[in-house]
Design a protein around this motif. Structure first.
Motif, PDB file in Angstrom:
ATOM      1  N   THR A  39       0.835  -1.200   0.000  1.00  0.00           N
ATOM      2  CA  THR A  39       0.000   0.000   0.000  1.00  0.00           C
ATOM      3  C   THR A  39       0.869   1.248   0.000  1.00  0.00           C
ATOM      4  N   ALA A  40       1.865   1.273   0.894  1.00  0.00           N
ATOM      5  CA  ALA A  40       2.764   2.418   0.955  1.00  0.00           C
ATOM      6  C   ALA A  40       3.519   2.587  -0.360  1.00  0.00           C
ATOM      7  N   TYR A  41       3.911   1.465  -0.974  1.00  0.00           N
ATOM      8  CA  TYR A  41       4.616   1.531  -2.259  1.00  0.00           C
ATOM      9  C   TYR A  41       3.711   2.136  -3.345  1.00  0.00           C
ATOM     10  N   LYS A  42       2.451   1.706  -3.386  1.00  0.00           N
ATOM     11  CA  LYS A  42       1.522   2.235  -4.391  1.00  0.00           C
ATOM     12  C   LYS A  42       1.349   3.741  -4.238  1.00  0.00           C
ATOM     13  N   TYR A  43       1.280   4.189  -2.977  1.00  0.00           N
ATOM     14  CA  TYR A  43       1.157   5.625  -2.722  1.00  0.00           C
ATOM     15  C   TYR A  43       2.411   6.348  -3.214  1.00  0.00           C
ATOM     16  N   GLN A  44       3.600   5.804  -2.909  1.00  0.00           N
ATOM     17  CA  GLN A  44       4.844   6.425  -3.345  1.00  0.00           C
ATOM     18  C   GLN A  44       4.952   6.423  -4.870  1.00  0.00           C
ATOM     19  N   GLU A  45       4.421   5.392  -5.506  1.00  0.00           N
ATOM     20  CA  GLU A  45       4.438   5.332  -6.973  1.00  0.00           C
ATOM     21  C   GLU A  45       3.612   6.473  -7.563  1.00  0.00           C
ATOM     22  N   ILE A  46       2.459   6.738  -6.966  1.00  0.00           N
ATOM     23  CA  ILE A  46       1.609   7.845  -7.422  1.00  0.00           C
ATOM     24  C   ILE A  46       2.327   9.175  -7.232  1.00  0.00           C
ATOM     25  N   LYS A  47       2.993   9.324  -6.066  1.00  0.00           N
ATOM     26  CA  LYS A  47       3.731  10.561  -5.810  1.00  0.00           C
ATOM     27  C   LYS A  47       4.855  10.739  -6.834  1.00  0.00           C
ATOM     28  N   ALA A  48       5.515   9.650  -7.189  1.00  0.00           N
ATOM     29  CA  ALA A  48       6.614   9.730  -8.146  1.00  0.00           C
ATOM     30  C   ALA A  48       6.120  10.169  -9.525  1.00  0.00           C
ATOM     31  N   ILE A  49       4.958   9.651  -9.937  1.00  0.00           N
ATOM     32  CA  ILE A  49       4.386  10.056 -11.231  1.00  0.00           C
ATOM     33  C   ILE A  49       4.048  11.545 -11.208  1.00  0.00           C
ATOM     34  N   GLU A  67      -5.120   6.521 -13.808  1.00  0.00           N
ATOM     35  CA  GLU A  67      -5.366   5.089 -13.630  1.00  0.00           C
ATOM     36  C   GLU A  67      -4.915   4.613 -12.249  1.00  0.00           C
ATOM     37  N   LYS A  68      -3.681   4.959 -11.873  1.00  0.00           N
ATOM     38  CA  LYS A  68      -3.134   4.514 -10.590  1.00  0.00           C
ATOM     39  C   LYS A  68      -3.912   5.109  -9.421  1.00  0.00           C
ATOM     40  N   SER A  69      -4.283   6.378  -9.519  1.00  0.00           N
ATOM     41  CA  SER A  69      -5.003   7.044  -8.428  1.00  0.00           C
ATOM     42  C   SER A  69      -6.391   6.465  -8.244  1.00  0.00           C
ATOM     43  N   ASN A  70      -7.086   6.228  -9.346  1.00  0.00           N
ATOM     44  CA  ASN A  70      -8.437   5.670  -9.267  1.00  0.00           C
ATOM     45  C   ASN A  70      -8.411   4.281  -8.625  1.00  0.00           C
ATOM     46  N   GLU A  71      -7.427   3.468  -9.032  1.00  0.00           N
ATOM     47  CA  GLU A  71      -7.292   2.135  -8.448  1.00  0.00           C
ATOM     48  C   GLU A  71      -6.971   2.222  -6.954  1.00  0.00           C
ATOM     49  N   PHE A  72      -6.129   3.165  -6.588  1.00  0.00           N
ATOM     50  CA  PHE A  72      -5.730   3.304  -5.187  1.00  0.00           C
ATOM     51  C   PHE A  72      -6.920   3.714  -4.322  1.00  0.00           C
ATOM     52  N   ILE A  73      -7.691   4.694  -4.776  1.00  0.00           N
ATOM     53  CA  ILE A  73      -8.845   5.161  -4.007  1.00  0.00           C
ATOM     54  C   ILE A  73      -9.855   4.043  -3.816  1.00  0.00           C
ATOM     55  N   ALA A  74     -10.044   3.253  -4.870  1.00  0.00           N
ATOM     56  CA  ALA A  74     -11.001   2.154  -4.781  1.00  0.00           C
ATOM     57  C   ALA A  74     -10.534   1.069  -3.812  1.00  0.00           C
ATOM     58  N   SER A  75      -9.226   0.805  -3.796  1.00  0.00           N
ATOM     59  CA  SER A  75      -8.700  -0.284  -2.979  1.00  0.00           C
ATOM     60  C   SER A  75      -8.350   0.127  -1.560  1.00  0.00           C
ATOM     61  N   HIS A  76      -8.033   1.407  -1.359  1.00  0.00           N
ATOM     62  CA  HIS A  76      -7.550   1.857  -0.044  1.00  0.00           C
ATOM     63  C   HIS A  76      -8.252   3.146   0.393  1.00  0.00           C
ATOM     64  N   PRO A  77      -9.570   3.135   0.509  1.00  0.00           N
ATOM     65  CA  PRO A  77     -10.315   4.365   0.823  1.00  0.00           C
ATOM     66  C   PRO A  77     -10.035   4.917   2.209  1.00  0.00           C
ATOM     67  N   GLU A  78      -9.480   4.100   3.100  1.00  0.00           N
ATOM     68  CA  GLU A  78      -9.203   4.558   4.457  1.00  0.00           C
ATOM     69  C   GLU A  78      -7.726   4.882   4.667  1.00  0.00           C
ATOM     70  N   TYR A  79      -6.924   4.839   3.624  1.00  0.00           N
ATOM     71  CA  TYR A  79      -5.506   5.116   3.772  1.00  0.00           C
ATOM     72  C   TYR A  79      -5.302   6.538   4.275  1.00  0.00           C
ATOM     73  N   LYS A  80      -4.278   6.699   5.096  1.00  0.00           N
ATOM     74  CA  LYS A  80      -4.056   7.969   5.768  1.00  0.00           C
ATOM     75  C   LYS A  80      -3.940   9.151   4.807  1.00  0.00           C
ATOM     76  N   ARG A  81      -3.341   8.930   3.641  1.00  0.00           N
ATOM     77  CA  ARG A  81      -3.111  10.036   2.718  1.00  0.00           C
ATOM     78  C   ARG A  81      -3.954   9.931   1.454  1.00  0.00           C
ATOM     79  N   TYR A  87      -6.734  14.552  -4.639  1.00  0.00           N
ATOM     80  CA  TYR A  87      -6.355  15.832  -5.242  1.00  0.00           C
ATOM     81  C   TYR A  87      -5.574  15.611  -6.541  1.00  0.00           C
ATOM     82  N   LEU A  88      -4.583  14.722  -6.505  1.00  0.00           N
ATOM     83  CA  LEU A  88      -3.788  14.447  -7.700  1.00  0.00           C
ATOM     84  C   LEU A  88      -4.654  13.858  -8.810  1.00  0.00           C
ATOM     85  N   PHE A  89      -5.593  13.001  -8.413  1.00  0.00           N
ATOM     86  CA  PHE A  89      -6.524  12.365  -9.347  1.00  0.00           C
ATOM     87  C   PHE A  89      -7.385  13.408 -10.062  1.00  0.00           C
ATOM     88  N   GLY A  90      -8.035  14.267  -9.289  1.00  0.00           N
ATOM     89  CA  GLY A  90      -8.904  15.277  -9.871  1.00  0.00           C
ATOM     90  C   GLY A  90      -8.147  16.271 -10.725  1.00  0.00           C
TER      91      GLY A  90
END
Length: 576
Positions: A39-49, A67-81, A87-90
């Motif tokens: 989960t943390a890696y996926k978040y860092q991947e989004i930040k890197a993009i 694509e990555k942001s939409n998947e992350f929000i769907a899979s980890h809606p309670e993630y801290k960040r 914001y990045l998605f929109g």
């Protein structure tokens, strides 16, 4: 709706912060996931993009971020960040002209998490998106919601919203208004440098050579700030090659200052294209900051006296300017040597300090070799904080870490949520609510390499290894750290990756680290670690205040430390 809340799987959200003396950049994990590190890696991947888009924006990269942001929000809606991901998605959707979808993303966050940190950004962007569509009444609602927000109504985002509301609605096109008479920062416009002495620097080039402008005094020098990912830079390469080949034997030199994100593509491109001039990888932005470079390609043409004569030369203008300046330089009377003499042979003074002397002084300042080698284990307690760009700060809780030279266990307490992380020298484990989760070796090699490097970076254990030549080391020169000169050593870590060690020339303490971090394919980040407030613990000097930044700023205060404490080995065997 873009996402649907998933059922609670029985675990609470936990915080993982392992900076302490391991000097990690901070890992945040959500134990509602089967693999929290992923989960943390996926978040860092989004930040890197997102970070890459600030340097070069392409539709392909924007689509990937969506694509990555939409998947992350769907899979980890309670993630801290997750609010930042919204914001990045929109924002990416709006830039792709999918404005209605971007609006939907912003509104979803505002509805679900009205007090989240990125709500202020989303409300401002929401208003701009509505203005972009000509829906000014809806935009007004977003701006006024931001202005009236109990938490963010007095901030800079709300101030911008007020200025937008002062405009005529027909003039609002979805762009932030510029301040009247706004000027760029001093020196930010390259043309402002013309006629000014070129700022010197001392760095080490890609081939290991000492590099400075003073070394080439008497020659015409072109400083070329570029990167392999920069399309306009690559377009200029044939012209630069032609100019170099024509004038390289007429006291003309080019110094390429690369802003590439990693060294590998830079070196590959230089070799492939046969770029024979001098190159420096400015991974710490040391030189680009000196010249206030805000966009590339950016060039500075310097005469033999060290004065900047032309900037931002491209195409035929570059060759013409170089020809004129080379001619002028060659016609000057040769009443004094112009070229810096090469490295002189026997009998000449060697100004490069002895690396062994630097390390000896550091070992002595930290407590001496005998005491440092006697440290077999450490137990540290710390309190961590994260600082955000807007000046706000977040308390990240307390942790206690037990570790040897090759393994550790960290226990943390954040908002009454507790957990543990263990590295036994080969594998990673996480414990939450009594359940042990193990990261499979086949998935976690980059993490394991990183933790091994982290353990080797502890100054108590690093300095003796350097003194005994157990670790390859190279002297890079001197740089200032907080206004004080520091000797810079390049060290090879267990993974083979490089570490810059900055040792104060005044106190001889280790005052800074610099290294590249790349975990799980999430892109490369340059990490800078600062050491402050050295205290004496049983005759050994240990930094009690440590701070890390790589786009964000985190600090750790060591509240207690014990050397050679008895540690129960069972702490490192979670599966038994």
């Amino acid at each position: 709706m873009f996402v649907q809340n998933q059922a609670d799987r029985g675990f609470g959200r936990f915080f993982i912060f392992l900076l302490t003396s391991l000097l990690l950049i901070g890992f945040y994990a959500n134990f509602a996931d089967a693999n929290p590190i992923k989960t943390a890696y996926k978040y860092q991947e989004i930040k890197a993009i997102a970070k890459g888009l600030k340097k070069e924006q392409t539709p392909e990269a924007l689509e990937k971020l969506v694509e990555k942001s939409n998947e992350f929000i769907a899979s980890h809606p309670e993630y801290k960040r997750v609010d930042e991901v919204y914001y990045l998605f929109g924002n990416a959707l709006v830039q792709l002209e999918r404005v209605e979808e971007g609006i939907q993303a912003f509104e979803e966050l505002v509805e679900k998490q009205p007090d989240a940190r990125y709500v202020r950004d989303c409300l401002l962007e929401l208003g701009l998106a509505y203005d972009k569509l000509g829906k000014h009444d809806e935009a007004d609602i977003a701006y006024k919601t931001l202005i009236d927000h109990p938490k963010y109504g007095s901030g800079s985002h709300a101030t911008r919203a007020k200025k937008i509301l002062e405009q005529e609605k027909t003039d609002r096109t979805g762009e932030l208004p510029k301040a009247p008479g706004a000027q760029p920062a001093p020196g930010a416009n390259p043309s402002q440098w013309i006629g000014q002495p070129a700022t010197d620097f001392q760095v080490t080039g890609l081939n290991g050579e000492k590099l400075s402008l003073e070394k080439y005094r008497g020659q015409v020098v072109l400083l070329d700030f570029w990167a392999t990912w920069c399309g306009p830079c690559i377009v200029e390469i044939p012209n630069i090659k032609k100019t170099y080949e024509k004038y390289k034997d007429q006291k003309f030199q080019i110094i390429g200052i690369s802003l590439d994100r990693s060294k590998e593509p830079l070196e590959a491109y230089i070799e492939k294209e046969g770029l024979a001039w001098i190159h420096y990888w400015d991974n710490t932005q040391k030189v680009s900051r000196l010249y206030k470079v805000q966009a590339i390609p950016s060039t500075f043409l310097i005469d033999g006296e060290g004065v900047i004569r032309k900037t931002n030369l491209r195409g035929h203008a570059l060759e013409h300017a170089v020809a004129d300046l080379v001619k002028e330089n060659l016609e000057k009377p040769a009443d004094a040597p112009t070229d810096t003499p090469p490295d002189t042979p026997d009998g000449a003074q060697n100004t490069e300090p002895n690396v062994k002397e630097i390390i000896n002084a550091a070992v002595a300042a930290h407590g001496g070799l005998e005491k440092l080698e006697a440290v077999k284990s450490l137990v540290m307690e710390s309190h961590s904080f994260e600082h955000f760009p807007d000046g706000s700060m977040q308390d990240e809780g307390k942790s206690k870490t037990y570790f040897y030279t090759n393994k550790f266990r960290s226990e943390w307490d954040h908002n009454n949520r507790k957990g543990s992380m263990i590295f036994d020298g080969e594998s990673l484990f996480m414990i939450a609510d009594g359940e042990v989760k193990r990261l499979p070796l086949e998935e976690g090699k980059s993490y394991v390499d990183f933790f091994k490097d982290s353990l080797s970076r502890e100054p108590i254990w690093l300095l003796p290894k350097l003194l005994k030549d157990d670790v390859p080391v190279q002297y890079l020169g001197t740089e200032e750290v907080k206004g004080v000169p520091a000797s810079v050593l390049l060290v090879t870590q267990p993974s083979g990756k490089k570490l810059k060690v900055f040792i104060s020339e005044e106190t001889h303490y280790v005052v800074q680290f610099g290294y590249d971090l790349e975990i799980g394919g999430g892109g490369t980040e340059n990490v800078v670690v600062f050491f402050d407030d050295y205290q004496d613990v049983d005759g050994i000097k240990i930094p009690y205040h440590r701070a890390t930044k790589n786009g964000e700023y985190r600090q750790v205060l060591i509240t207690d430390i014990a050397l050679n404490a008895e540690i129960d080995e069972a702490l490192f065997r979670p599966e038994q």
